[in-house]
Enzyme design. Structure first.
Site, PDB file in Angstrom:
ATOM      1  CB  CYS A  50     -10.019   5.087  -0.669  1.00  0.00           C
ATOM      2  SG  CYS A  50      -8.635   5.790   0.243  1.00  0.00           S
TER       3      CYS A  50
ATOM      4  CG  ASP B  89      -1.866   1.219   1.193  1.00  0.00           C
ATOM      5  OD1 ASP B  89      -2.525   1.413   0.160  1.00  0.00           O
ATOM      6  OD2 ASP B  89      -1.928   1.976   2.172  1.00  0.00           O
ATOM      7  CB  SER B  90       0.143   4.732  -0.950  1.00  0.00           C
ATOM      8  OG  SER B  90      -1.068   4.791  -0.232  1.00  0.00           O
TER       9      SER B  90
ATOM     10  CB  CYS C   2      -2.539   1.212  -2.864  1.00  0.00           C
ATOM     11  SG  CYS C   2      -2.655   2.952  -3.253  1.00  0.00           S
TER      12      CYS C   2
ATOM     13  CG  HIS D 124      -6.864   5.863   4.396  1.00  0.00           C
ATOM     14  ND1 HIS D 124      -6.019   5.353   3.450  1.00  0.00           N
ATOM     15  CD2 HIS D 124      -6.085   6.483   5.313  1.00  0.00           C
ATOM     16  CE1 HIS D 124      -4.773   5.670   3.773  1.00  0.00           C
ATOM     17  NE2 HIS D 124      -4.783   6.349   4.897  1.00  0.00           N
TER      18      HIS D 124
ATOM     19  CD  GLU E 170      -2.455   8.403   6.712  1.00  0.00           C
ATOM     20  OE1 GLU E 170      -1.399   8.929   7.060  1.00  0.00           O
ATOM     21  OE2 GLU E 170      -2.516   7.312   6.100  1.00  0.00           O
TER      22      GLU E 170
HETATM   23  N1  DGL Z   1      -4.004   3.817  -0.331  1.00  0.00           N
HETATM   24  C1  DGL Z   1      -4.632   4.864  -1.083  1.00  0.00           C
HETATM   25  C2  DGL Z   1      -5.807   4.302  -1.893  1.00  0.00           C
HETATM   26  O1  DGL Z   1      -6.368   3.280  -1.596  1.00  0.00           O
HETATM   27  C3  DGL Z   1      -5.104   5.991  -0.209  1.00  0.00           C
HETATM   28  C4  DGL Z   1      -3.986   6.833   0.341  1.00  0.00           C
HETATM   29  C5  DGL Z   1      -3.180   7.523  -0.738  1.00  0.00           C
HETATM   30  O2  DGL Z   1      -3.714   8.428  -1.400  1.00  0.00           O
HETATM   31  O3  DGL Z   1      -2.034   7.135  -0.882  1.00  0.00           O
HETATM   32  O4  DGL Z   1      -6.175   4.902  -2.886  1.00  0.00           O
END
Ligand code: DGL
Length: 268
Positions: free
Chosen positions: A186, A6-7, A69, A188, A154
């Protein structure tokens, strides 16, 4: 060993579902927190970062990688699968989160109107729209990007009234269109699951994205014994981050609901 990328930290919501549905595997979670968020970045940048993550996880001997992600799944996965893997890792595979979610939606023939909420990178890619239309051209798809939600989550502001107000504003156009199902596209957003459900009311089904992706991975592993990803008696999860491990630990508790021990910082 299964690699989860993930990012940053959000992918832990997906890992949480993997650990529930597929608890007997070893995992490596890699969060590129130093370069997060990806959601506002260009396709080239996201592709470059994702390639590095794939290199890292294969070098750690992962047999399969899941890009948790959505932004990376939307902007980089196809190119990784079609160009990068055949050239650099023939015989290996990297999966994303979009196919399982669109398949789940499209299999319900009563669904005509679908909502998608995600980062700017995800929504602007139109990846969900394109994949949904491939499975059912009659679907009406309404999308909205919600760039403020990731930073609010976050910051630990998920339960703040301000966040609810902003969320309501983002969801309003989808509610007005009376979408029957909503894809929280997403990593989050599961943290806001209850709030999203309350706003969308009972008339709209809000997908539990982590669970859908985990069930799909379960099916995939059953269909692909050739990857030889063995179940183990005492499974471990190793965590790697490109940023501070202390913050990772604190946030991981929030996203994963457990104390995580094995966290290492890496430089790509
Ligand atoms: N992990 C990213 C997503 O699912 C969200 C956070 C980011 O923008 O890096 O799109």
């Amino acid at each position: 060993m299964i690699g989860v990328f993930d990012s940053g930290l959000g992918g832990l919501t997906v890992l949480k579902s993997f650990l529930r549905v597929l608890p007997s595997y070893n995992y490596i979670y890699f969060g590129d927190s130093a370069r997060a968020p990806y959601g506002g970045r260009s396709q080239d940048t996201i592709y470059g970062y994702t390639k590095e993550a794939v290199d890292f996880l294969f070098a750690k001997r992962c047999k399969l990688i899941i890009i948790a992600c959505n932004s990376a799944s939307a902007q980089a996965l196809r190119k990784i699968q079609q160009e990068y893997l055949p050239q650099k890792y023939p015989g290996k595979n990297v999966l994303g989160v979009i196919s399982p979610l669109v398949e789940e939606v499209a299999q319900d023939k009563n669904i005509k109107r679908v909502g998608v909420i995600g980062t700017r990178a995800t929504i602007e890619s139109d990846a969900y729209k394109i994949e949904l239309k491939k499975l059912n051209p009659d679907l009406e798809i309404f999308q909205t990007s919600a760039p403020l939600l990731v930073p609010l989550i976050e910051e630990g502001w998920s339960r703040q009234p301000e966040t609810k107000k902003i969320l309501k504003k983002y969801l309003r156009p989808l509610k007005v269109k009376q979408v029957q199902i909503l894809i929280p596209a997403c990593t989050h957003y599961p943290i806001l699951y209850k709030e999203i459900k309350n706003i969308m009311t009972k008339r709209c089904n809000v997908l539990n994205s982590g669970e859908v992706v985990a069930q799909s991975l379960k099916d995939y592993l059953e269909r692909h014994p050739e990857y030889k990803i063995n179940k183990v008696k005492n499974p471990v999860v190793n965590f790697f981050t490109t940023d501070d491990t202390k913050r990772f630990r604190v946030m991981a508790k929030k996203f994963l609901d457990v104390d995580v021990e094995k966290i290492k910082k890496v430089c790509l």
